[in-house]
Design an enzyme around this catalytic site. Structure first.
Site, PDB file in Angstrom:
ATOM      1  N   ARG A   1      34.125  41.187  21.861  1.00 19.75           N
ATOM      2  CA  ARG A   1      34.639  40.021  22.541  1.00 19.75           C
ATOM      3  C   ARG A   1      35.170  38.984  21.540  1.00 19.75           C
ATOM      4  O   ARG A   1      35.846  38.042  21.932  1.00 19.75           O
ATOM      5  CB  ARG A   1      33.472  39.411  23.326  1.00 19.75           C
ATOM      6  CG  ARG A   1      33.829  38.737  24.606  1.00 19.75           C
ATOM      7  CD  ARG A   1      32.564  38.227  25.265  1.00 19.75           C
ATOM      8  NE  ARG A   1      32.003  39.151  26.231  1.00 19.75           N
ATOM      9  CZ  ARG A   1      32.464  39.299  27.474  1.00 19.75           C
ATOM     10  NH1 ARG A   1      33.497  38.606  27.883  1.00 19.75           N
ATOM     11  NH2 ARG A   1      31.902  40.148  28.300  1.00 19.75           N
TER      12      ARG A   1
ATOM     13  N   ARG B   1      31.306  31.267  44.532  1.00 26.17           N
ATOM     14  CA  ARG B   1      30.365  31.368  43.419  1.00 26.17           C
ATOM     15  C   ARG B   1      30.792  30.371  42.340  1.00 26.17           C
ATOM     16  O   ARG B   1      31.988  30.126  42.164  1.00 26.17           O
ATOM     17  CB  ARG B   1      30.392  32.781  42.809  1.00 26.17           C
ATOM     18  CG  ARG B   1      29.915  33.888  43.738  1.00 26.17           C
ATOM     19  CD  ARG B   1      29.823  35.208  42.973  1.00 26.17           C
ATOM     20  NE  ARG B   1      30.929  35.314  42.021  1.00 26.17           N
ATOM     21  CZ  ARG B   1      30.865  35.909  40.833  1.00 26.17           C
ATOM     22  NH1 ARG B   1      29.751  36.475  40.437  1.00 26.17           N
ATOM     23  NH2 ARG B   1      31.910  35.960  40.045  1.00 26.17           N
TER      24      ARG B   1
ATOM     25  N   ARG C   1      36.477  29.350  31.558  1.00 26.82           N
ATOM     26  CA  ARG C   1      36.404  30.753  31.115  1.00 26.82           C
ATOM     27  C   ARG C   1      37.692  31.158  30.400  1.00 26.82           C
ATOM     28  O   ARG C   1      37.667  31.900  29.417  1.00 26.82           O
ATOM     29  CB  ARG C   1      36.167  31.687  32.311  1.00 26.82           C
ATOM     30  CG  ARG C   1      34.746  31.600  32.856  1.00 26.82           C
ATOM     31  CD  ARG C   1      34.627  32.285  34.193  1.00 26.82           C
ATOM     32  NE  ARG C   1      34.697  33.737  34.109  1.00 26.82           N
ATOM     33  CZ  ARG C   1      34.916  34.543  35.165  1.00 26.82           C
ATOM     34  NH1 ARG C   1      35.106  34.016  36.360  1.00 26.82           N
ATOM     35  NH2 ARG C   1      34.936  35.841  35.021  1.00 26.82           N
TER      36      ARG C   1
ATOM     37  N   ARG D   1      38.618  33.419  45.245  1.00 25.01           N
ATOM     38  CA  ARG D   1      37.559  34.349  45.682  1.00 25.01           C
ATOM     39  C   ARG D   1      36.444  33.627  46.425  1.00 25.01           C
ATOM     40  O   ARG D   1      35.925  32.634  45.958  1.00 25.01           O
ATOM     41  CB  ARG D   1      36.989  35.079  44.459  1.00 25.01           C
ATOM     42  CG  ARG D   1      37.943  36.114  43.891  1.00 25.01           C
ATOM     43  CD  ARG D   1      37.685  36.374  42.426  1.00 25.01           C
ATOM     44  NE  ARG D   1      36.299  36.724  42.180  1.00 25.01           N
ATOM     45  CZ  ARG D   1      35.885  37.949  41.859  1.00 25.01           C
ATOM     46  NH1 ARG D   1      36.746  38.928  41.743  1.00 25.01           N
ATOM     47  NH2 ARG D   1      34.626  38.177  41.649  1.00 25.01           N
TER      48      ARG D   1
ATOM     49  N   LYS E   1      39.838  44.283  34.562  1.00 25.58           N
ATOM     50  CA  LYS E   1      39.345  45.200  33.524  1.00 25.58           C
ATOM     51  C   LYS E   1      38.363  46.223  34.079  1.00 25.58           C
ATOM     52  O   LYS E   1      38.473  47.401  33.786  1.00 25.58           O
ATOM     53  CB  LYS E   1      38.648  44.427  32.401  1.00 25.58           C
ATOM     54  CG  LYS E   1      39.591  43.784  31.418  1.00 25.58           C
ATOM     55  CD  LYS E   1      38.895  43.473  30.098  1.00 25.58           C
ATOM     56  CE  LYS E   1      37.710  42.561  30.274  1.00 25.58           C
ATOM     57  NZ  LYS E   1      38.068  41.217  30.776  1.00 25.58           N
TER      58      LYS E   1
END
Ligand SMILES: [Zn+2]
Length: 217
Positions: free
Chosen positions: A88, A160, A171, A127, A13
């Site tokens: 959201r 992370r 999430r 990641r 996004k």
């Protein structure tokens, strides 16, 4: 053009928001940027938001919505904007519609970046971030030459908390629970346009611009 961008975490996004906003010459407005600007400037809303963030709580909708209201009232947003990260939830979308009505305008279109769950997990949980320079590597799409070491500065890489598989799954769950109803909400308004957000970044941008062309500049 007054545009809202929605999509799951890892849909790209932020990146697409930059390109789309530049193409249509509208400001890109993200809640993260608005929060930081208010906190940095020490506005009453920023001070209030800070209080919640410092105590590890979610910033209440009312504070967020008031910040968005202030931002949308700025001159550069008079002829259009691209919102990234807001609304959201359905209650936020209802409040947003109301604040736009107060400003005498309406939303033109909501662009959904469609990426399936498996792809989101693949993208995010691969990641690894450099402890030294902060560069983000990806074990599959952009791997460092040596495992766990940054090519750029030689520092160690770490994952992370946000990028760990269990956090990514959580999430996604939150997205499905809170944000997916938003897609139904905007669909019912006839404002929803979805595009396939997989494949090279440039291809996704082309698809986005094509899908939005009929909504004008
Ligand atoms: Zn590095």
């Amino acid at each position: 053009m007054r545009l809202v961008l929605v999509g799951p975490p890892g849909a790209g996004k932020g990146t697409q928001a930059e390109f789309i906003a530049a193409h249509f010459a509208v400001p890109k407005i993200s809640t993260g940027d608005i929060f930081r600007a208010n906190v940095a400037a020490g506005t009453p809303l920023g001070v209030e938001a800070r209080r919640f963030m410092d105590s590890g709580q979610l910033v209440p909708d009312e504070v967020t919505i008031n910040m968005v209201r202030d931002r949308l009232a700025e001159p550069d947003a008079a002829d259009g904007f691209l919102l990234d990260g807001f609304p959201r939830t359905v209650p936020q979308a209802i409040a947003h519609d109301k604040l736009l009505a107060d400003l005498g305008v309406g939303l033109d279109v909501v662009l959904e970046l469609i990426v399936d769950d498996d792809e989101v997990i693949r993208r995010l949980s691969g990641r690894w971030t450099c402890r030294g320079c902060g560069k983000i590597w990806h074990i599959e799409f952009d791997p460092p030459t040596h495992d766990g070491v940054c090519d750029r500065c030689g520092s160690q890489l770490y994952q992370r908390d946000d990028d760990k598989a269990e956090t990514v799954a959580e999430r996604l769950k939150v997205y499905v629970r809170d944000t997916a109803p938003l897609i139904i909400f905007y669909g019912a308004q006839g404002k929803l346009v979805g595009i396939d957000a997989t494949g090279p970044v440039e291809d996704v941008t082309v698809r986005a611009i094509d899908a939005l062309r009929s909504y004008g500049g």
